[in-house]
Design a protein around this motif. Structure first.
Motif, mmCIF file in Angstrom:
data_model
loop_
_atom_site.group_PDB
_atom_site.id
_atom_site.type_symbol
_atom_site.label_atom_id
_atom_site.label_comp_id
_atom_site.label_asym_id
_atom_site.label_seq_id
_atom_site.Cartn_x
_atom_site.Cartn_y
_atom_site.Cartn_z
ATOM 1 N N TRP A 143 0.762 -1.243 0.044
ATOM 2 C CA TRP A 143 -0.050 0.274 -0.077
ATOM 3 C C TRP A 143 0.807 1.240 -0.139
ATOM 4 N N ASN A 144 1.996 1.327 0.993
ATOM 5 C CA ASN A 144 2.782 2.406 1.035
ATOM 6 C C ASN A 144 3.523 2.648 -0.397
ATOM 7 N N LYS A 145 3.985 1.712 -1.218
ATOM 8 C CA LYS A 145 4.623 1.890 -2.372
ATOM 9 C C LYS A 145 3.630 2.298 -3.417
ATOM 10 N N THR A 146 2.443 1.996 -3.342
ATOM 11 C CA THR A 146 1.502 2.518 -4.178
ATOM 12 C C THR A 146 1.100 3.831 -4.121
ATOM 13 N N ARG A 147 0.874 4.189 -2.661
ATOM 14 C CA ARG A 147 0.697 5.565 -2.369
ATOM 15 C C ARG A 147 1.965 6.494 -2.656
ATOM 16 N N ASN A 148 3.208 6.290 -2.574
ATOM 17 C CA ASN A 148 4.274 7.008 -2.978
ATOM 18 C C ASN A 148 4.307 7.028 -4.364
ATOM 19 N N ARG A 149 3.890 6.014 -5.350
ATOM 20 C CA ARG A 149 4.003 6.270 -6.605
ATOM 21 C C ARG A 149 2.901 7.135 -7.026
ATOM 22 N N GLU A 150 1.559 7.005 -6.585
ATOM 23 C CA GLU A 150 0.824 7.980 -6.803
ATOM 24 C C GLU A 150 0.920 9.351 -6.475
ATOM 25 N N ARG A 151 1.682 9.633 -5.504
ATOM 26 C CA ARG A 151 1.817 10.925 -4.695
ATOM 27 C C ARG A 151 3.065 11.563 -5.847
ATOM 28 N N SER A 152 4.083 10.830 -6.248
ATOM 29 C CA SER A 152 5.094 11.232 -7.130
ATOM 30 C C SER A 152 4.149 11.704 -8.449
ATOM 31 N N ASP A 153 3.620 10.813 -9.025
ATOM 32 C CA ASP A 153 2.735 11.266 -10.385
ATOM 33 C C ASP A 153 1.846 12.448 -9.983
ATOM 34 N N GLU A 154 1.231 12.606 -8.845
ATOM 35 C CA GLU A 154 0.460 13.786 -8.654
ATOM 36 C C GLU A 154 1.439 14.977 -8.601
ATOM 37 N N LEU A 155 2.657 15.060 -8.062
ATOM 38 C CA LEU A 155 3.564 16.059 -7.982
ATOM 39 C C LEU A 155 3.985 16.558 -9.280
ATOM 40 N N ASP A 156 4.063 15.205 -10.144
ATOM 41 C CA ASP A 156 4.747 15.442 -11.781
ATOM 42 C C ASP A 156 3.696 16.271 -12.437
#
Length: 341
Positions: free
Chosen positions: A241-254
């Motif tokens: 879950w944390n890995k998915t959250r970090n990836r989604e957050r990174s995409d959001e920031l990009d």
């Protein structure tokens, strides 16, 4: 010899006492003055209170009013918040902490946790607030100061620690201790794979293990291994879950950075810098422009921000244009020199 006024001498009796007569009109005056004094006092108190509130900077102190609301309204507000918001409110004041930390408020934490997509259920060995603190509070649980990246949470040990506290509060798994019994974390070092454990957890398990023999020791190891298996399975779910959250957050920031770049590009093009931006995007200096500290930010471009950064970016483009034209002139001279020679 002291002199006395005629009014006091006339009012004084033969025994030397003084009789002062106050009629009803005078009484009314005295009462009126008393009322005025009390009103002035209340105004002073109110002005003092208002000035005290005005001295509080920003929004500090305003959340204190929440604790004075009716409980049914408070609970409706709590049910609209995310876990980190509930955790923050529980640390605002003693009254809010008392409300949110009672057992009857467990459903508030569960409701907030259910608002987060994919977040695993709270493990049986943790309370709801402790689980929220582990998953969302961004600071070291030991020093409470250093920022800890979400990708470095020690889910198996139920802790998060900065580098300094990690070295201080963790040590290697003892060789003479039964395997897969207590919470541990696998790390990579110069010697290969190693397992580390929290020192407090180690002392607790050693105290339980010490003195056990025979059947009692076997039953204790079996029970602890079963608990550790459940803990590891839950930790694996949390890591995913944390890995998915970090990836989604990174995409959001990009995406936010891309939107900011396009907005700045449009603003500069309206000012006549579209051609220069085109040259920058297709040159070796592309990263200097795209990676500019005022452009490469995950923040929405507002009119106020644009007013603050416009002159700096225009100056950057003017210098970039001067460098490009200077290089173009030098290249043109070099070509002409070859032709003439």
């Amino acid at each position: 010899m002291k002199r006395r006024s005629k009014r006091l001498r006339s009012a004084a009796g033969r025994d030397g006492s003084v009789n002062i007569n106050i009629d009803d009109h005078d009484v009314d005056k005295v009462a009126t003055l008393s009322d005025v004094a009390s009103k002035k006092g209340s105004k002073v108190e109110k002005s003092t209170e208002s000035s005290r509130l005005r001295r509080v900077k920003g929004r500090r102190g305003q959340l204190e009013e929440i604790s004075r609301m009716p409980l049914d309204i408070l609970y409706e507000i709590f049910l609209q918040l995310d876990p980190i918001d509930i955790l923050s409110l529980s640390r605002v004041s003693k009254s809010l902490r008392k409300i949110l930390m009672r057992r009857s408020s467990t459903y508030i934490w569960k409701n907030a946790r259910a608002r987060i997509p994919g977040l695993p259920e709270c493990p049986i060995d943790m309370s709801e607030p402790a689980y929220v603190n582990l998953a969302f509070y961004p600071y070291c649980q030991f020093c409470l100061k250093a920022y800890v990246s979400p990708g470095t949470i020690l889910w198996g040990s139920r802790t998060k620690a900065c580098k300094t506290c990690f070295a201080e509060h963790f040590e290697h798994y003892p060789n003479d201790f039964p395997d897969n019994v207590m919470p541990s974390e696998m790390i990579l070092n110069d010697r290969g794979v190693a397992y580390i454990v929290n020192k407090d957890t180690l002392r607790q398990y050693l105290a339980e293990w010490k003195g056990l023999q025979g059947t009692a020791l076997d039953e204790w190891c079996t029970r602890k291994q079963s608990e550790q298996k459940i803990r590891e399975e839950h930790a694996d779910k949390c890591k995913m879950w944390n890995k998915t959250r970090n990836r989604e957050r990174s995409d959001e920031l990009d995406n936010l950075r891309g939107q900011r770049y396009q907005a700045i590009k449009a603003k500069l093009s309206d000012l006549g810098w579209g051609e220069e931006i085109f040259h920058l995007e297709n040159s070796t200096h592309r990263r200097l422009f795209l990676g500019h500290k005022l452009i490469n930010q995950p923040k929405v471009l507002t009119e106020r921000i644009w007013g603050n950064i416009k002159d700096v970016l225009i100056d950057f483009l003017e210098k970039a244009k001067a460098r490009r034209l200077d290089k173009l002139r030098r290249d043109t001279r070099k070509k002409r020199g070859k032709i003439l020679s």
